[in-house]
Scaffold this motif. Structure first.
Motif, PDB file in Angstrom:
ATOM      1  N   GLU A 145       0.836  -1.247  -0.022  1.00 22.61           N
ATOM      2  CA  GLU A 145       0.027   0.111   0.087  1.00 22.61           C
ATOM      3  C   GLU A 145       1.081   1.184  -0.167  1.00 22.61           C
ATOM      4  OE1 GLU A 145      -3.955   1.381   2.414  1.00 22.61           O
ATOM      5  OE2 GLU A 145      -3.213  -0.273   3.013  1.00 22.61           O
ATOM      6  N   GLN A 146       1.171   1.759  -1.250  1.00 23.54           N
ATOM      7  CA  GLN A 146       2.133   3.007  -1.338  1.00 23.54           C
ATOM      8  C   GLN A 146       1.755   4.147  -0.344  1.00 23.54           C
ATOM      9  OE1 GLN A 146       2.366   3.858  -5.422  1.00 23.54           O
ATOM     10  NE2 GLN A 146       3.593   2.424  -5.925  1.00 23.54           N
ATOM     11  N   PRO A 147       0.612   4.545  -0.275  1.00 25.52           N
ATOM     12  CA  PRO A 147       0.261   5.640   0.672  1.00 25.52           C
ATOM     13  C   PRO A 147       0.658   5.398   2.144  1.00 25.52           C
ATOM     14  CG  PRO A 147      -1.805   5.146  -0.676  1.00 25.52           C
ATOM     15  CD  PRO A 147      -0.524   4.367  -0.827  1.00 25.52           C
ATOM     16  N   MET A 148       0.944   4.198   2.533  1.00 22.46           N
ATOM     17  CA  MET A 148       1.289   4.023   3.823  1.00 22.46           C
ATOM     18  C   MET A 148       2.852   3.765   4.197  1.00 22.46           C
ATOM     19  SD  MET A 148      -1.593   3.530   5.687  1.00 22.46           S
ATOM     20  CE  MET A 148      -3.487   3.219   5.503  1.00 22.46           C
ATOM     21  N   LYS A 169      13.010  -5.730   2.107  1.00 25.96           N
ATOM     22  CA  LYS A 169      11.577  -6.297   1.540  1.00 25.96           C
ATOM     23  C   LYS A 169      10.959  -5.171   0.695  1.00 25.96           C
ATOM     24  CE  LYS A 169      10.730 -10.225   4.287  1.00 25.96           C
ATOM     25  NZ  LYS A 169       9.867 -10.974   5.184  1.00 25.96           N
ATOM     26  N   LEU A 170      10.746  -4.002   1.328  1.00 25.52           N
ATOM     27  CA  LEU A 170      10.043  -2.902   0.881  1.00 25.52           C
ATOM     28  C   LEU A 170      11.134  -2.384  -0.434  1.00 25.52           C
ATOM     29  CD1 LEU A 170       7.844  -0.676   0.747  1.00 25.52           C
ATOM     30  CD2 LEU A 170       9.134   0.611   2.444  1.00 25.52           C
ATOM     31  N   ASN A 171      12.291  -2.350  -0.147  1.00 25.43           N
ATOM     32  CA  ASN A 171      13.031  -1.560  -1.259  1.00 25.43           C
ATOM     33  C   ASN A 171      13.195  -2.612  -2.578  1.00 25.43           C
ATOM     34  OD1 ASN A 171      15.813  -0.655   0.944  1.00 25.43           O
ATOM     35  ND2 ASN A 171      13.924   0.307   0.406  1.00 25.43           N
ATOM     36  N   ASP A 172      12.940  -4.074  -2.394  1.00 27.93           N
ATOM     37  CA  ASP A 172      12.908  -4.730  -3.349  1.00 27.93           C
ATOM     38  C   ASP A 172      11.629  -4.777  -4.072  1.00 27.93           C
ATOM     39  OD1 ASP A 172      15.388  -5.600  -2.657  1.00 27.93           O
ATOM     40  OD2 ASP A 172      14.705  -7.546  -1.693  1.00 27.93           O
ATOM     41  N   LEU A 173      10.375  -4.694  -3.141  1.00 25.34           N
ATOM     42  CA  LEU A 173       9.083  -4.319  -3.842  1.00 25.34           C
ATOM     43  C   LEU A 173       9.041  -2.988  -4.691  1.00 25.34           C
ATOM     44  CD1 LEU A 173       6.248  -5.142  -3.996  1.00 25.34           C
ATOM     45  CD2 LEU A 173       5.866  -4.173  -1.789  1.00 25.34           C
ATOM     46  N   GLU A 174       9.777  -2.148  -4.387  1.00 29.86           N
ATOM     47  CA  GLU A 174       9.725  -0.877  -5.019  1.00 29.86           C
ATOM     48  C   GLU A 174      10.602  -0.733  -6.320  1.00 29.86           C
ATOM     49  OE1 GLU A 174       9.459   2.585  -1.318  1.00 29.86           O
ATOM     50  OE2 GLU A 174      11.333   1.642  -1.760  1.00 29.86           O
ATOM     51  N   TRP A 175      11.559  -1.542  -6.206  1.00 28.02           N
ATOM     52  CA  TRP A 175      12.351  -1.943  -7.330  1.00 28.02           C
ATOM     53  C   TRP A 175      11.647  -2.427  -8.621  1.00 28.02           C
ATOM     54  CZ3 TRP A 175      16.150   0.466  -9.758  1.00 28.02           C
ATOM     55  CH2 TRP A 175      17.026  -0.277 -10.779  1.00 28.02           C
ATOM     56  N   ALA A 224       5.095   9.018  -8.191  1.00 30.74           N
ATOM     57  CA  ALA A 224       5.085   9.914  -7.324  1.00 30.74           C
ATOM     58  C   ALA A 224       5.450   9.314  -5.903  1.00 30.74           C
ATOM     59  CB  ALA A 224       4.119  10.782  -7.151  1.00 30.74           C
ATOM     60  N   SER A 225       4.854   8.361  -5.556  1.00 31.33           N
ATOM     61  CA  SER A 225       5.086   7.458  -4.183  1.00 31.33           C
ATOM     62  C   SER A 225       6.340   6.793  -4.103  1.00 31.33           C
ATOM     63  CB  SER A 225       4.169   6.643  -3.973  1.00 31.33           C
ATOM     64  OG  SER A 225       4.423   5.932  -2.842  1.00 31.33           O
TER      65      SER A 225
END
Length: 825
Positions: A509-512, A528-534, A548-549
């Motif tokens: 959930e990007q806004p969170m 885990k968050l960095n891998d998901l964003e990549w 933007a997020s």
């Protein structure tokens, strides 16, 4: 609504032929309601006993209106003999004041006239007359009567006292009103006087009282429609029985099932589809356990009462509130403005509403409240204004005051407020309304974890309180991290006690994500968050909103990818252009799309010279940005040189560059044909000869500039060779004052009669030799002047003063060139 046939027959008889009513039927009519009581009050066949019952049931005004013969005098006389009636006349607000005052003067111990046969008395103790018997009966019944008058204490009726009540009709009405009377006795009284006070008390017991499960089930399956409806509202009713009553053939029973405090979302969703009556949907819309989809569907209901209940429901989702914010009825819009889940953009719109009440409540919600604003809101005494204050960071004394408000919803909102003082919170923990107590428990850190885990989660306020409570068990916080309400999910992420599992579940959930990054346990899920964003930034269909997020990521590789992505919005680039990492800023410069002027200005002032140099290589760089780069790069020779050579360099920029301290930059400016003449003229006076010499290499070097450069001795030869040098400058280069005087004298002496005198010839030869000796150091300059195409005769004559082979050769070359020109011409 259906009635027993016997009762319906009596009512029909009272409406059509009341003169045929019997005293028994009139007694029954006296306990059914106001309309039938009025019939019994004015009927001549009504007995005194029924009249007294009418008075005790609150119908004294109808009696005074319809039966003057049984007026105040008769009532006071009856009260003199009936202590129960006397007590009622003294204390009940429905009794006219003059009768209450008269009853207050009566003796409280006056004997009561028997309404039924007193219990048998042993013969040995039997009194000799009726008065003595009445006094004995009054003494026996007085303690029982006193216990029945105390409605807050269990009367603890014994078997003998039960028999006494059953035998004494004048105790029936008093006993029937006691809320804690034994249920079997209450049922017996209801059988004796159907639809009287016992019926009302019984229904209240079935609705609210803690009864045995077997009794509740018996009434749920076998009771009348009234009893089933009352049981349907009882919180202790088992789930299976509650589900059965949601499909009861009587719509009133189904409607009552929708009011059960423990009704579950699935039951309410099924009842919301009931087309039989709007009351059912209205009760579902007001139930805090109704699910978000159910409330969203009811927000579009055609009945305004249903929509109003949705707007007031504390569990209504933001989507339903946004829909209701445009409702035509101001009361619905005002309720939306007071709701804590109303989105901020909806509140902004409601703050401009045409209705002043809606505006007032919306403005209360939009900003922190001062004490004066909170006081003004409470003075309105409107529930929506109180709710708006209860949801804000209001002054402590205001929250304490609202914790005692008569509205359970206001008190529950105070219990949810994190700024509520501990004393007020402790008061709410003991609230008589279960939903208020549950919300206060869910939000209180002092509530043990086991009790928090046992709370029902259907009410959104309970989930919100649990989500922000540091005492909430980890597994419950993990479950709440998937809550459909964004406020609940956000509270979990803001809760410092939230486990890593709760954070991990919200990573998609990007806004969170900004909130997750602020959490003390963020390190557990950062990789885990960095891998998901990549993965997300590499998606071919990634949206501008997602980019933007992702631009807020703490992973350098992700921000670099966002900076160079063609769909990244301008607002995100304006943030990333100030990123502390040079690689991110470099990614913006590497974009193939046109770079906005504002971004170029920021990058032109970047601390990295490498980035400024890279910016200058962009084809779309704005000429005005070059000046900004100059101001940020005064000590960087490579960038300054790039600015001079830049194809978009303006004359103004070159003029600025001519003032820098570095010699090589001024040399480059002096060589540039775009450099304006005033700047070149200033550079002719430069302290460095190399700068002045660079002007000679400038294709735009004018004769005027060459004239000034000719004043510098070290440049005279080069000026003499320059193709743009004019005749005047060449004359200046060849000029010698002493030789000029000699030439004038020579011309004068040659005109004399003795001009060819030996002495004069000797003088002329000596003067020329002397001038030649002086000019020997300028042999190269003079030779260049002689052969220069623009040289004037005077310049050639002045340059020929030197007696030197080079001069002679130069003269021959000039003559040869003249002959060639004449031949070709």
């Amino acid at each position: 609504m259906s009635f027993p046939p016997e009762l319906a027959q009596v009512i029909d008889l009272a409406e059509r032929t009341p003169q045929l009513l019997t005293p028994e039927q009139l007694a029954l009519l006296g306990i059914l309601g106001t309309y039938t009581a009025a019939i019994a009050a004015q009927h001549p066949a009504t007995t005194d006993e029924t009249v007294i019952e009418l008075i005790l049931n609150g119908h004294i005004k109808q009696l005074l209106d319809y039966r003057p013969s049984r007026g105040e005098t008769w009532i006071i006389a009856q009260a003199q003999e009936n202590p129960g009636l006397c007590e009622y006349l003294k204390t009940n607000a429905s009794v006219p004041m003059r009768i209450r005052k008269a009853a207050a003067k009566l003796s409280p111990s006056a004997p009561a006239a028997p309404l039924a046969e007193p219990p048998a008395v042993p013969e040995a103790a039997a009194p000799q007359d009726t008065a003595t018997v009445s006094q004995c009966a009054a003494q026996v019944l007085r303690p029982l009567r006193e216990r029945l008058l105390d409605r807050r204490t269990d009367p603890e009726i014994t078997a003998d006292e039960t028999a006494e009540i059953q035998a004494t009709r004048r105790l029936w009405s008093l006993a029937a009103r006691h809320p804690l009377l034994p249920l079997d006795l209450l049922l017996w009284l209801d059988e004796q006087r159907p639809y009287g006070e016992a019926r009302e008390t019984l229904l209240r017991r079935l609705e609210e009282g803690p009864l045995e499960e077997s009794l509740l089930l018996n009434f749920a399956w076998k009771g009348t429609w009234e009893e089933r409806a009352a049981v349907a509202r009882n919180p202790a009713l088992p789930r299976e029985a509650r589900l059965g009553l949601t499909v009861d053939p009587d719509w009133w029973v189904r409607s009552a099932a929708a009011e059960n405090p423990n009704a579950e979302p699935e039951e309410l969703a099924a009842l919301a589809q009931d087309p039989d009556h709007v009351t059912i949907r209205e009760h579902v819309a007001s139930h805090p356990h109704a699910s978000g989809p159910t409330l969203l569907a009811l927000a579009g209901d055609g009945d305004h009462a249903v929509r109003l209940q949705v707007a007031r429901n504390p569990s209504s989702p933001p989507e339903a509130l946004s829909l209701l914010a445009g409702d035509a009825r101001y009361a619905i819009r005002e309720a939306v403005a007071a709701h804590p889940y109303t989105p901020s953009e909806v509140l902004d719109a409601l703050a401009q509403d045409a209705n002043e009440r809606v505006q007032f409540v919306a403005n209360l919600r939009r900003a922190p409240l001062s004490q004066a604003q909170a006081q003004q809101a409470l003075e309105t005494r409107r529930r929506n204004a109180k709710l708006a204050v209860a949801a804000q960071q209001a002054p402590a004394e205001m929250l304490v005051r609202l914790s005692r408000d008569r509205s359970p919803r206001v008190r529950a909102q105070v219990g949810l407020n994190p700024h509520t003082p501990s004393a007020a919170r402790a008061l709410l923990l003991g609230d008589q309304v279960p939903e208020v107590q549950r919300v206060a428990q869910a939000a209180s850190p002092s509530t043990p974890g086991q009790e928090l885990a046992a709370l029902p989660l259907f009410d959104a306020r309970v989930r919100e309180g649990l989500s922000s409570n540091v005492s909430t068990p980890d597994d419950l916080l993990v479950a709440l991290s998937d809550d459909p309400l964004r406020d609940v999910r956000l509270n979990v992420l803001l809760n410092p006690a939230a486990p890593g599992g709760a954070l991990e579940r919200r990573l998609p959930e990007q806004p969170m994500r900004p909130v997750i990054r602020q959490h003390p346990r963020y390190g557990q899920v950062q990789a885990k968050l960095n891998d998901l964003e990549w993965e997300e930034v590499g998606q071919p269909d990634v949206s501008a909103e997602a980019l933007a997020s992702l631009g807020q990521s703490d992973a350098l590789r992700v921000r670099c990818k966002v900076a160079s992505h063609p769909r990244t919005p301008q607002e995100t680039l304006e943030v990333l252009v100030n990123d502390p990492e040079e690689e991110v800023r470099s990614g913006i410069i590497s974009r193939s799309e046109e770079l906005a002027f504002g971004l170029q200005v920021v990058l032109a002032q970047d601390a990295s010279a490498q980035l400024r140099q890279k910016l200058l290589r962009r084809k779309d760089v704005d000429p005005n940005v070059l000046s900004v780069v100059l101001k940020a790069s005064l000590n960087d020779g490579d960038i300054l040189l790039s600015l001079v050579r830049h194809p978009l360099a303006t004359p103004e920029l070159l003029a600025e560059l001519a003032d820098v301290t570095r010699t090589e930059i001024r040399e480059a400016v002096a060589r540039d044909p775009r450099t304006p003449p005033p700047t070149l003229e200033k550079l002719t006076m430069d302290s460095q000869a190399s700068v002045q010499r660079s002007i000679l290499r400038n294709p735009a070097c004018t004769p005027a500039l060459l004239r000034q450069l000719a004043n510098h001795r070290h440049l005279r030869l080069e000026v003499a060779h320059h193709s743009n040098t004019d005749g005047g400058t060449l004359e200046h280069l060849a000029y010698d004052a002493a030789y000029e005087r000699f030439l004038r004298l020579e011309r004068w002496t040659r005109r004399l009669p003795f001009g060819e005198h030996v002495l004069l010839r000797r003088w002329r030869r000596w003067s020329k030799q002397r001038a030649s000796a002086r000019a020997l150091s300028d042999v190269l300059i003079l030779s260049a002047v002689i052969v220069h195409p623009a040289a004037t005769p005077r310049a050639v004559r002045m340059a020929s003063r030197l007696d030197h082979p080079n001069i002679e050769q130069a003269r021959q070359d000039r003559q040869h060139a003249a002959r060639q020109e004449a031949h070709h011409g």
